[in-house]
Design a protein around this motif. Sequence first.
Motif, PDB file in Angstrom:
ATOM      1  N   ASN A  26      -0.666   1.424  45.457  1.00 57.29           N
ATOM      2  CA  ASN A  26      -0.811   0.858  44.124  1.00 57.29           C
ATOM      3  C   ASN A  26      -0.910  -0.667  44.156  1.00 57.29           C
ATOM      4  OD1 ASN A  26      -0.879   3.256  42.652  1.00 57.29           O
ATOM      5  ND2 ASN A  26       1.343   3.407  42.605  1.00 57.29           N
ATOM      6  N   LEU A  27      -0.253  -1.297  45.120  1.00 56.79           N
ATOM      7  CA  LEU A  27      -0.408  -2.745  45.254  1.00 56.79           C
ATOM      8  C   LEU A  27      -1.850  -3.090  45.628  1.00 56.79           C
ATOM      9  CD1 LEU A  27       0.714  -5.594  45.279  1.00 56.79           C
ATOM     10  CD2 LEU A  27       1.513  -5.194  47.633  1.00 56.79           C
ATOM     11  N   HIS A  28      -2.458  -2.308  46.510  1.00 57.56           N
ATOM     12  CA  HIS A  28      -3.861  -2.556  46.853  1.00 57.56           C
ATOM     13  C   HIS A  28      -4.769  -2.360  45.639  1.00 57.56           C
ATOM     14  CE1 HIS A  28      -3.944  -3.404  51.170  1.00 57.56           C
ATOM     15  NE2 HIS A  28      -2.926  -2.566  51.292  1.00 57.56           N
ATOM     16  N   LEU A  29      -4.459  -1.385  44.802  1.00 60.15           N
ATOM     17  CA  LEU A  29      -5.227  -1.243  43.560  1.00 60.15           C
ATOM     18  C   LEU A  29      -5.121  -2.505  42.713  1.00 60.15           C
ATOM     19  CD1 LEU A  29      -4.384   2.428  42.479  1.00 60.15           C
ATOM     20  CD2 LEU A  29      -6.547   1.597  43.428  1.00 60.15           C
ATOM     21  N   CYS A  30      -3.911  -3.041  42.612  1.00 60.44           N
ATOM     22  CA  CYS A  30      -3.720  -4.268  41.828  1.00 60.44           C
ATOM     23  C   CYS A  30      -4.523  -5.427  42.405  1.00 60.44           C
ATOM     24  CB  CYS A  30      -2.236  -4.638  41.789  1.00 60.44           C
ATOM     25  SG  CYS A  30      -1.206  -3.552  40.774  1.00 60.44           S
ATOM     26  N   GLY A  31      -4.668  -5.443  43.722  1.00 63.34           N
ATOM     27  CA  GLY A  31      -5.454  -6.504  44.335  1.00 63.34           C
ATOM     28  C   GLY A  31      -6.948  -6.311  44.193  1.00 63.34           C
ATOM     29  N   ALA A  32      -7.373  -5.079  43.929  1.00 62.66           N
ATOM     30  CA  ALA A  32      -8.807  -4.775  43.869  1.00 62.66           C
ATOM     31  C   ALA A  32      -9.366  -4.775  42.455  1.00 62.66           C
ATOM     32  CB  ALA A  32      -9.067  -3.411  44.504  1.00 62.66           C
ATOM     33  N   ILE A  33      -8.524  -4.541  41.448  1.00 59.73           N
ATOM     34  CA  ILE A  33      -8.994  -4.328  40.073  1.00 59.73           C
ATOM     35  C   ILE A  33      -8.903  -5.632  39.287  1.00 59.73           C
ATOM     36  CG2 ILE A  33      -8.543  -3.092  37.922  1.00 59.73           C
ATOM     37  CD1 ILE A  33      -7.301  -0.836  39.657  1.00 59.73           C
ATOM     38  N   PRO A  34     -10.034  -6.170  38.820  1.00 64.01           N
ATOM     39  CA  PRO A  34      -9.972  -7.443  38.088  1.00 64.01           C
ATOM     40  C   PRO A  34      -9.351  -7.324  36.703  1.00 64.01           C
ATOM     41  CG  PRO A  34     -12.224  -6.601  38.132  1.00 64.01           C
ATOM     42  CD  PRO A  34     -11.424  -5.715  39.028  1.00 64.01           C
ATOM     43  N   THR A  69      -6.747  -5.816  35.550  1.00 57.51           N
ATOM     44  CA  THR A  69      -5.333  -5.446  35.493  1.00 57.51           C
ATOM     45  C   THR A  69      -4.513  -6.715  35.579  1.00 57.51           C
ATOM     46  OG1 THR A  69      -3.702  -3.846  36.294  1.00 57.51           O
ATOM     47  CG2 THR A  69      -4.859  -5.129  37.970  1.00 57.51           C
ATOM     48  N   ARG A  70      -3.256  -6.632  35.119  1.00 60.27           N
ATOM     49  CA  ARG A  70      -2.481  -7.871  34.994  1.00 60.27           C
ATOM     50  C   ARG A  70      -1.183  -7.907  35.786  1.00 60.27           C
ATOM     51  NH1 ARG A  70      -2.587  -7.716  28.511  1.00 60.27           N
ATOM     52  NH2 ARG A  70      -2.558  -5.481  29.024  1.00 60.27           N
ATOM     53  N   TYR A  71      -0.612  -6.753  36.095  1.00 56.49           N
ATOM     54  CA  TYR A  71       0.725  -6.731  36.688  1.00 56.49           C
ATOM     55  C   TYR A  71       0.853  -5.644  37.738  1.00 56.49           C
ATOM     56  CZ  TYR A  71       2.301  -9.555  32.684  1.00 56.49           C
ATOM     57  OH  TYR A  71       2.464 -10.535  31.741  1.00 56.49           O
ATOM     58  N   TYR A  72       1.828  -5.841  38.608  1.00 57.27           N
ATOM     59  CA  TYR A  72       2.304  -4.839  39.557  1.00 57.27           C
ATOM     60  C   TYR A  72       3.705  -4.425  39.109  1.00 57.27           C
ATOM     61  CZ  TYR A  72       4.166  -3.027  44.028  1.00 57.27           C
ATOM     62  OH  TYR A  72       4.755  -2.259  44.999  1.00 57.27           O
ATOM     63  N   GLU A  73       3.996  -3.138  39.133  1.00 58.28           N
ATOM     64  CA  GLU A  73       5.259  -2.617  38.615  1.00 58.28           C
ATOM     65  C   GLU A  73       6.294  -2.480  39.732  1.00 58.28           C
ATOM     66  OE1 GLU A  73       6.923   1.043  35.815  1.00 58.28           O
ATOM     67  OE2 GLU A  73       4.908   1.175  36.650  1.00 58.28           O
ATOM     68  N   ILE A  74       7.498  -3.025  39.502  1.00 63.09           N
ATOM     69  CA  ILE A  74       8.600  -2.891  40.460  1.00 63.09           C
ATOM     70  C   ILE A  74       9.805  -2.316  39.718  1.00 63.09           C
ATOM     71  CG2 ILE A  74      10.222  -4.087  41.971  1.00 63.09           C
ATOM     72  CD1 ILE A  74       8.096  -6.156  42.544  1.00 63.09           C
ATOM     73  N   LEU A  75      10.303  -1.186  40.195  1.00 61.80           N
ATOM     74  CA  LEU A  75      11.463  -0.547  39.582  1.00 61.80           C
ATOM     75  C   LEU A  75      12.728  -1.332  39.922  1.00 61.80           C
ATOM     76  CD1 LEU A  75      12.299   1.991  37.922  1.00 61.80           C
ATOM     77  CD2 LEU A  75      12.812   3.084  40.123  1.00 61.80           C
ATOM     78  N   VAL A  76      13.527  -1.596  38.891  1.00 62.82           N
ATOM     79  CA  VAL A  76      14.818  -2.267  39.053  1.00 62.82           C
ATOM     80  C   VAL A  76      15.897  -1.282  38.631  1.00 62.82           C
ATOM     81  CG1 VAL A  76      16.292  -4.150  38.261  1.00 62.82           C
ATOM     82  CG2 VAL A  76      13.855  -4.565  38.684  1.00 62.82           C
TER      83      VAL A  76
END
Length: 362
Positions: free
Chosen positions: A298-306, A308-315
Amino acid sequence: MRIVGLEAYVVECEIKRHYRWRKGLPISPPKQEICWLRVVTDEGVDGWAVSSRGYIVADLVRRWLKEIAIGQDPLLKEQLWHKVWEVDRIEEFPIYALGLLDIALWDITAKVANLPLYKLLGGARDKILAYASTVTWETVDDYLRYADECLALGYKAIKIHAWGDFEQDGKLAKILRQHVGDEIALMYDGSAGFRYEEALKLGHMLEEANFLWYEEPMREFNIWQYQRLCDDLDIPILVPETADGCHYNAADFVVHGACDLLRTSSHYKGGITGAMRIAHLADSFGMYVEVHGDGLPNLHLCGAIPNTRYYEILVISDPKVEKEEQGELGIDSEGYVHLPQRPGIGWQIDANELAKKSFLSV
């Protein structure tokens, strides 16, 4: 290049930090069963993917994925993606299993190209802002305390999973907004906990609190209900997250005006191939697409998709310690996560050690 083997390794891991979601949903189990899929080729380039519900996935690898993949060219990802979907007509794969083979094939393709996956997919950025995605905590004070801890670490955005009571969740949203100020992006995830009337009332409260989006307030079976909600609210509605059907289903939400933002992911939307189809669909309608969940694919998707705005991290319960444990998947001091530069997706796996730890191998 040909696929000469598929291997599945089921590993049981204790869950160190237990948590819960809204009322009606089960609490976290005592352990997690994951399945690592290894696709072996005749040229020594292997691909990897990982899934939850390990024993279920291992059974599908044994009964179906080996038959589909062995002997095939791993670079013909479209061909194999459609074969999986053809078998789905008979087998009805769980949504998290549909894209598993595809993820491993993209890992192989990026390794052959000697590129990190996000660059192979087009490359939109080398880093992306992350938001802290909460579990459900007990009190308002818990949310305020953890919000302060997240902001101190560098997060610029927080998404809350609350109790599933529209009145109490709406009050929490307003209090949290007052607490963090107007510069911090806030989002709300309903985890499909409401009927239309409740979702509408809560949506108005989220609008008053200037929330960025309103995610999955209802189950996604009924597009008409979402169409009504989008018509009656100004806050952007983010769906579909858990609905089956990948981009075929997402397109129905778009053309019927039943969403304002689209959800995509590698694990619920047919792997990398399906996730990128949804991203391109959203872009063709001038919409943002937001990536659901964390992890390297999913991080690679975030790097590839123009768009999109955020990467999700569970806390869960200790943002500072959890950030240290996340390593390269954690944020820097400004709230960004940096894309790994290793060829492929970037997992570094010792197959022999994995086999020793496995409770089941197929």
